[in-house]
Design a protein around this motif. Sequence first.
Motif, PDB file in Angstrom:
ATOM      1  N   ILE A 142       0.923  -1.191  -0.128  1.00 12.73           N
ATOM      2  CA  ILE A 142      -0.087   0.062   0.022  1.00 12.73           C
ATOM      3  C   ILE A 142       0.929   1.329   0.000  1.00 12.73           C
ATOM      4  CG2 ILE A 142      -1.693   1.200   1.299  1.00 12.73           C
ATOM      5  CD1 ILE A 142      -2.758  -1.278   2.557  1.00 12.73           C
ATOM      6  N   ALA A 143       0.579   2.237  -0.712  1.00 12.53           N
ATOM      7  CA  ALA A 143       1.105   3.563  -0.969  1.00 12.53           C
ATOM      8  C   ALA A 143       0.332   4.643  -0.434  1.00 12.53           C
ATOM      9  CB  ALA A 143       1.813   3.713  -2.233  1.00 12.53           C
ATOM     10  N   VAL A 144       0.695   5.350   0.434  1.00 15.42           N
ATOM     11  CA  VAL A 144      -0.281   6.385   0.867  1.00 15.42           C
ATOM     12  C   VAL A 144       0.255   7.808   0.080  1.00 15.42           C
ATOM     13  CG1 VAL A 144      -0.859   7.815   2.966  1.00 15.42           C
ATOM     14  CG2 VAL A 144       0.118   5.547   3.270  1.00 15.42           C
ATOM     15  N   ALA A 145      -0.952   8.375  -0.560  1.00 15.94           N
ATOM     16  CA  ALA A 145      -0.603   9.723  -0.919  1.00 15.94           C
ATOM     17  C   ALA A 145      -1.406  10.853  -0.434  1.00 15.94           C
ATOM     18  CB  ALA A 145      -0.893   9.553  -2.540  1.00 15.94           C
ATOM     19  N   PHE A 146      -0.810  11.910  -0.278  1.00 13.70           N
ATOM     20  CA  PHE A 146      -1.566  13.070   0.157  1.00 13.70           C
ATOM     21  C   PHE A 146      -1.695  14.048  -1.029  1.00 13.70           C
ATOM     22  CE2 PHE A 146       1.585  11.060   3.347  1.00 13.70           C
ATOM     23  CZ  PHE A 146       0.524  11.058   4.697  1.00 13.70           C
TER      24      PHE A 146
ATOM     25  N   THR B  26      -8.092   8.849  19.316  1.00 11.77           N
ATOM     26  CA  THR B  26      -7.390   7.782  19.283  1.00 11.77           C
ATOM     27  C   THR B  26      -7.160   7.218  17.809  1.00 11.77           C
ATOM     28  OG1 THR B  26      -7.833   7.128  21.534  1.00 11.77           O
ATOM     29  CG2 THR B  26      -7.079   5.481  20.192  1.00 11.77           C
ATOM     30  N   LEU B  27      -8.201   7.008  17.170  1.00  9.63           N
ATOM     31  CA  LEU B  27      -7.642   6.390  15.663  1.00  9.63           C
ATOM     32  C   LEU B  27      -7.156   7.381  14.801  1.00  9.63           C
ATOM     33  CD1 LEU B  27      -8.688   3.542  15.155  1.00  9.63           C
ATOM     34  CD2 LEU B  27     -10.925   4.269  14.414  1.00  9.63           C
ATOM     35  N   LEU B  28      -7.233   8.636  15.064  1.00  9.87           N
ATOM     36  CA  LEU B  28      -6.633   9.440  14.172  1.00  9.87           C
ATOM     37  C   LEU B  28      -5.083   9.545  14.737  1.00  9.87           C
ATOM     38  CD1 LEU B  28      -8.974  12.657  13.881  1.00  9.87           C
ATOM     39  CD2 LEU B  28      -8.606  10.627  12.367  1.00  9.87           C
ATOM     40  N   VAL B  29      -4.823   9.159  15.956  1.00  6.86           N
ATOM     41  CA  VAL B  29      -3.638   8.882  16.471  1.00  6.86           C
ATOM     42  C   VAL B  29      -2.766   7.878  15.524  1.00  6.86           C
ATOM     43  CG1 VAL B  29      -2.073   8.425  18.275  1.00  6.86           C
ATOM     44  CG2 VAL B  29      -3.536  10.137  18.516  1.00  6.86           C
ATOM     45  N   PHE B  34       0.628   5.573  11.129  1.00  2.00           N
ATOM     46  CA  PHE B  34       0.764   4.697  10.069  1.00  2.00           C
ATOM     47  C   PHE B  34       1.439   5.425   8.973  1.00  2.00           C
ATOM     48  CE2 PHE B  34      -2.164   1.538  11.426  1.00  2.00           C
ATOM     49  CZ  PHE B  34      -1.656   0.223  10.874  1.00  2.00           C
ATOM     50  N   GLN B  35       1.274   6.835   9.032  1.00  2.00           N
ATOM     51  CA  GLN B  35       1.960   7.901   8.169  1.00  2.00           C
ATOM     52  C   GLN B  35       3.073   8.409   8.645  1.00  2.00           C
ATOM     53  OE1 GLN B  35      -1.057  10.671   7.246  1.00  2.00           O
ATOM     54  NE2 GLN B  35      -2.765   9.059   6.453  1.00  2.00           N
ATOM     55  N   GLY B  36       3.811   7.618   9.623  1.00  2.00           N
ATOM     56  CA  GLY B  36       5.235   7.886   9.989  1.00  2.00           C
ATOM     57  C   GLY B  36       5.234   8.706  11.080  1.00  2.00           C
ATOM     58  N   THR B  84       3.247  -1.049  17.360  1.00  2.00           N
ATOM     59  CA  THR B  84       3.622  -2.724  17.595  1.00  2.00           C
ATOM     60  C   THR B  84       2.962  -3.619  16.564  1.00  2.00           C
ATOM     61  OG1 THR B  84       1.685  -3.016  18.967  1.00  2.00           O
ATOM     62  CG2 THR B  84       3.459  -2.517  20.225  1.00  2.00           C
ATOM     63  N   ALA B  85       3.168  -4.661  16.622  1.00  2.00           N
ATOM     64  CA  ALA B  85       2.670  -5.710  15.553  1.00  2.00           C
ATOM     65  C   ALA B  85       1.189  -5.443  15.651  1.00  2.00           C
ATOM     66  CB  ALA B  85       3.229  -7.176  15.704  1.00  2.00           C
ATOM     67  N   LYS B  86       0.846  -5.650  16.921  1.00  2.00           N
ATOM     68  CA  LYS B  86      -0.747  -5.520  17.185  1.00  2.00           C
ATOM     69  C   LYS B  86      -1.469  -4.285  16.471  1.00  2.00           C
ATOM     70  CE  LYS B  86      -3.293  -5.559  21.589  1.00  2.00           C
ATOM     71  NZ  LYS B  86      -3.350  -5.814  22.841  1.00  2.00           N
ATOM     72  N   GLY B  87      -0.660  -3.296  16.893  1.00  2.00           N
ATOM     73  CA  GLY B  87      -0.954  -1.584  16.227  1.00  2.00           C
ATOM     74  C   GLY B  87      -0.976  -2.091  14.748  1.00  2.00           C
ATOM     75  N   LYS B  88       0.008  -2.610  14.142  1.00  2.00           N
ATOM     76  CA  LYS B  88       0.298  -2.711  12.581  1.00  2.00           C
ATOM     77  C   LYS B  88      -1.345  -3.303  12.247  1.00  2.00           C
ATOM     78  CE  LYS B  88       5.021  -1.836  12.240  1.00  2.00           C
ATOM     79  NZ  LYS B  88       6.214  -2.645  12.105  1.00  2.00           N
ATOM     80  N   ASP B  89      -1.668  -4.174  12.894  1.00  2.00           N
ATOM     81  CA  ASP B  89      -2.984  -4.870  12.426  1.00  2.00           C
ATOM     82  C   ASP B  89      -4.072  -4.163  12.451  1.00  2.00           C
ATOM     83  OD1 ASP B  89      -1.653  -7.488  11.915  1.00  2.00           O
ATOM     84  OD2 ASP B  89      -2.263  -8.641  13.312  1.00  2.00           O
ATOM     85  N   LEU B  90      -4.000  -3.033  13.115  1.00  2.00           N
ATOM     86  CA  LEU B  90      -5.229  -2.123  12.629  1.00  2.00           C
ATOM     87  C   LEU B  90      -5.325  -1.482  11.460  1.00  2.00           C
ATOM     88  CD1 LEU B  90      -5.027  -0.359  16.297  1.00  2.00           C
ATOM     89  CD2 LEU B  90      -7.014  -1.823  15.442  1.00  2.00           C
ATOM     90  N   SER B  91      -4.458  -1.692  10.600  1.00  2.00           N
ATOM     91  CA  SER B  91      -4.636  -1.081   9.266  1.00  2.00           C
ATOM     92  C   SER B  91      -5.660  -1.476   8.710  1.00  2.00           C
ATOM     93  CB  SER B  91      -2.976  -1.495   8.354  1.00  2.00           C
ATOM     94  OG  SER B  91      -3.291  -2.983   8.292  1.00  2.00           O
ATOM     95  N   ASP B  92      -6.237  -2.666   8.698  1.00  2.00           N
ATOM     96  CA  ASP B  92      -7.197  -3.103   8.135  1.00  2.00           C
ATOM     97  C   ASP B  92      -8.548  -2.508   8.694  1.00  2.00           C
ATOM     98  OD1 ASP B  92      -5.718  -5.249   6.827  1.00  2.00           O
ATOM     99  OD2 ASP B  92      -6.970  -6.822   7.771  1.00  2.00           O
TER     100      ASP B  92
END
Lengths: 163, 163
Positions: A142-146, B26-29, B34-36, B84-92
Amino acid sequence: MGRTADYSRQSCSIAATLEVIGDPWTLLVIRDAFQGVSRFEQWQDRLGVARNVLAARLKTLVAHGVLEVRPYSERPPRNEYVLTAKGKDLSDVLLTMHGWGSKHLYGEADSGVTFTHKTCGSELSPRLACSCCGEIVKRSDIAVAFEADRPTVADVLPKDEAA
Amino acid sequence: MGRTADYSRQSCSIAATLEVIGDPWTLLVIRDAFQGVSRFEQWQDRLGVARNVLAARLKTLVAHGVLEVRPYSERPPRNEYVLTAKGKDLSDVLLTMHGWGSKHLYGEADSGVTFTHKTCGSELSPRLACSCCGEIVKRSDIAVAFEADRPTVADVLPKDEAA
DNA sequence: AGGCAGGGTTCAGAATAACAACCCACTTGC
DNA sequence: GCAAGTGGGTTGTTATTCTGAACCCTGCCT
């Protein structure tokens, strides 16, 4: 109404979605709607939420077109609330959240609600697939674009002037 | 801490998930993570959230194992927060919410953030697939089952005694 | 020293949610 | 005919939470 937080200056579909379903209790109201709940008292019994809060949530969900009011009795006047097509499309959000919670919070413990995929008989643990190519999406693909100067949440959502 | 609502008597992965990610902001955090974004000031600048609220959110996300504190400087002491890995799984969850918002809220308007599926080049609009059989899941193919006497959210989540 | 940056904490005050009581329009039981 | 019950809310008060702004601390720069 809803949470105090104001996401409206963001320009992001996620923030906009949260503006609709991010209030406390809202997603559980929708969850129950998927399980067939459609009346005030049913939600109140199942959630134990304060009646005024429930009334407010139903009102804003209707305003956002997620639920639809349907009178099922004229005398006495009685309404029920059913999911619109837009509301039904939230099933994916609920299912991914269920999947995450089952995996990371409940683990093997197994919560009270399970979703079964009828066509294969297994307990559903959803993965995301690309609707274009059908492939299972990996995070690394996945690539994110702004893009700048896009409409903000405030531009896109109707004002909640439910006065 | 968090929203006032208390979901802990529910026995449901969705409610449990909301207990972790359902607080305002929270979800915006997590989206920004995810955007770095990994530092306090970055989140504060981007979200405009009150500093004490941000501090509280980071603290509970760490407590829930979604984020991890990593000191990146000893003197002066400076922390950053990474998924964390758990956090990354929230990408879905984020991606399905983005998909819903794009479709139903922004429509053709297009919000400021888009996700592209690199392998096929199209803008990602995710569908759910069954991880067992690989098929795209249709709502009508899902059966909901309830089981009694399952652990409640309170049984499963750590107490937030972040005192 | 003075100023500044990052990463917070600590207040007051405003906006919500929780809780409980109440209201209204019927319908049912007696 | 009247009391009680039911569904669907509204109207208060109280209690929490969020907001906003100020402040603190550690160290770096000049």
